[in-house]
Design an enzyme around this catalytic site. Sequence first.
Site, mmCIF file in Angstrom:
data_model
loop_
_atom_site.group_PDB
_atom_site.id
_atom_site.type_symbol
_atom_site.label_atom_id
_atom_site.label_comp_id
_atom_site.label_asym_id
_atom_site.label_seq_id
_atom_site.Cartn_x
_atom_site.Cartn_y
_atom_site.Cartn_z
ATOM 1 N N GLY A 151 12.386 4.215 -3.364
ATOM 2 C CA GLY A 151 11.041 4.080 -3.911
ATOM 3 C C GLY A 151 10.055 3.760 -2.801
ATOM 4 N N SER A 152 8.798 3.640 -3.173
ATOM 5 C CA SER A 152 7.754 3.337 -2.197
ATOM 6 C C SER A 152 6.608 2.630 -2.890
ATOM 7 C CB SER A 152 7.257 4.613 -1.510
ATOM 8 O OG SER A 152 6.758 5.528 -2.472
ATOM 9 N N GLY A 153 5.818 1.945 -2.084
ATOM 10 C CA GLY A 153 4.621 1.280 -2.566
ATOM 11 C C GLY A 153 3.409 1.799 -1.837
ATOM 12 N N TYR A 154 2.421 0.946 -1.658
ATOM 13 C CA TYR A 154 1.202 1.362 -0.972
ATOM 14 C C TYR A 154 1.461 1.670 0.497
ATOM 15 C CZ TYR A 154 -2.366 0.579 -4.545
ATOM 16 O OH TYR A 154 -3.153 0.682 -5.655
ATOM 17 N N THR A 155 2.372 0.899 1.119
ATOM 18 C CA THR A 155 2.547 0.998 2.560
ATOM 19 C C THR A 155 3.917 1.521 2.961
ATOM 20 O OG1 THR A 155 1.083 -0.922 2.803
ATOM 21 C CG2 THR A 155 2.371 -0.279 4.734
ATOM 22 N N LYS A 156 4.982 1.044 2.311
ATOM 23 C CA LYS A 156 6.338 1.274 2.804
ATOM 24 C C LYS A 156 7.133 2.180 1.867
ATOM 25 C CE LYS A 156 7.412 -3.066 2.703
ATOM 26 N NZ LYS A 156 6.182 -3.714 2.240
ATOM 27 N N ALA A 157 8.087 2.861 2.456
ATOM 28 C CA ALA A 157 9.115 3.582 1.712
ATOM 29 C C ALA A 157 10.446 2.893 1.966
ATOM 30 C CB ALA A 157 9.187 5.049 2.139
ATOM 31 N N VAL A 158 11.293 2.861 0.944
ATOM 32 C CA VAL A 158 12.570 2.155 1.036
ATOM 33 C C VAL A 158 13.699 3.136 0.742
ATOM 34 C CG1 VAL A 158 13.933 0.189 0.246
ATOM 35 C CG2 VAL A 158 11.435 0.052 0.248
ATOM 36 N N ASP A 201 0.868 -10.981 -3.905
ATOM 37 C CA ASP A 201 1.322 -9.931 -4.826
ATOM 38 C C ASP A 201 2.603 -10.439 -5.481
ATOM 39 O OD1 ASP A 201 1.977 -7.697 -6.253
ATOM 40 O OD2 ASP A 201 1.835 -6.295 -4.576
#
Length: 537
Positions: free
Chosen positions: A188-195, A321
């Site tokens: 998954g990913s958020g605003y900044t990072k991908a995991v 957050d």
Amino acid sequence: MPGIQQMMKRRKTVVAVGLGLSFLLGTVMNLFYIPGFDHHHQARDHGVRFHQERQQQTARDSRLHVGEPVGTESVFAQGGRSDTSETQRDLQLQIRQRFDEVVRYRRHGGSPADPVPPLERRRLMDLEPGERSWNNPAPGSDGTKDRPQIPSSGSLQDFTAALRDSNRTRVPLGCSSLDNVTEVRYLGSGYTKAVYRAALNRSFSVALKSVDFGGHDMESCVRQYGSVGDCYRLASFKLLKEMSLMERLQHPNVLTLYGYCYQETNDIADTVTAITELGRPLEMISLLQTPWEQRFRICLSLVRLLHFLAHSPLGSVSLLDFRPRQFVLVGEELKVTDLDDASTEEVSCTSLTPDRCTITFPARNFSLPCHRGHCEGINEKRNLYNAYRFFFTYLLPHSGPPALRPLLDQIVNATGELNWGIDQTLIQMEKILQLYKTGRYLQNNTHTHTADYRGLLDVSVAGEDYRCWPSYQHDSCLLSVFSLQEAVSVCESHAHCKAFVLTNQTTWTGHRLVCFKSGSSRLSPASGRVTYVRVGS
């Protein structure tokens, strides 16, 4: 006309086929060109390098050198451009501010005035000045002497112990640890990072975090400033901040940082990838269906974490957050995984600016006192109320033991009104844990048994299950009890229960798992189990 219609149909068919092939090609490209990963065969057949096509362009025109001394030739003014427009100055100012923030956390977590030696500015995530990194060993050394080894087989405990020993000399896992990485899967990913999830030596799973080039932060920055290199640098400092905080805030409820990979080659940019403990996402819908004991453990883990953050070596830390997606479960233990939005800053105030000490939430606001120029306990109270509204309200009181419900309701109410601080909340949570583990919550149980039960050693009941809530298994009624007396009380409170089986399994509190049955006509041998069959009305 028929000819024209046939031509239009053929064109539509060609367009549809083309779109399908494009989608298929895009899917294949995403699989083989995951942001941050690409298999290469020039050095090692199964090695992995972390890059993306856009990172190759970044390497050519703007290399990331995290932590060089600030100046016209520094990290903040690279890229070979002479553009000094207002927008570019604004971007360089943001980079400088994020850089200084990471330096503060690496050094002390203190004030912006903390001095930083030039050697440490060279590479924030490198080893301490004077120490050698794995990728730059001492002359005549192969760099493997002090390197923590990935076991070809063995337990997580053994691996973690090796890491703990290696961290005493500040030597984490590095790029060489990822040479044999396999089973890479996007999580998954958020605003900044991908995991991503990956296996080291096919035996140990880790999480790999890197800047997401297709994420919100990168795309919005490039759209505004037009520089992939500088925008990557800006985004990467959020990842470096998180890595620094993981190093400084080591705690059982903070995700473990195993190491990092920081590539410096001719064909890819200086991109950083964090190697961390792997957890599974926190699914609140699923948690609502789990037994109370598991939900209590999650809330207890959270309270222990917030108590640590309120008294951390860096000062009081606020998780700005606080959504459930910022946490994961490792085993059954809750751990915070995203720390790039954490902050140790305390809001300053005076008697003339009381509004600065108001904490605003969607449902209500709280006004805190101004004490010695700062809003007293603002980071702690913000964390605690977020724990109440995201976790305690949903997970803590429901289906708890009747004798403990008044105490559970008290915790929910006190944190919802911020009448307690984190210290008092932890004391009450630990008190409930002890009452539950020792069985003292059953002392005032006045239930009178209405039937007799016959015990059968090394016997179980096949089938004859019924469902109850909340159960450890969805297709049966599997609950945890402290004693045989509690199991009898549970059975007699269920209309369908005619027998129950004591298993040889226990929960994290030492309670025994018991399977309640609707009948006892299908008895079968089962070593280590004891079945109790109701023989009276």
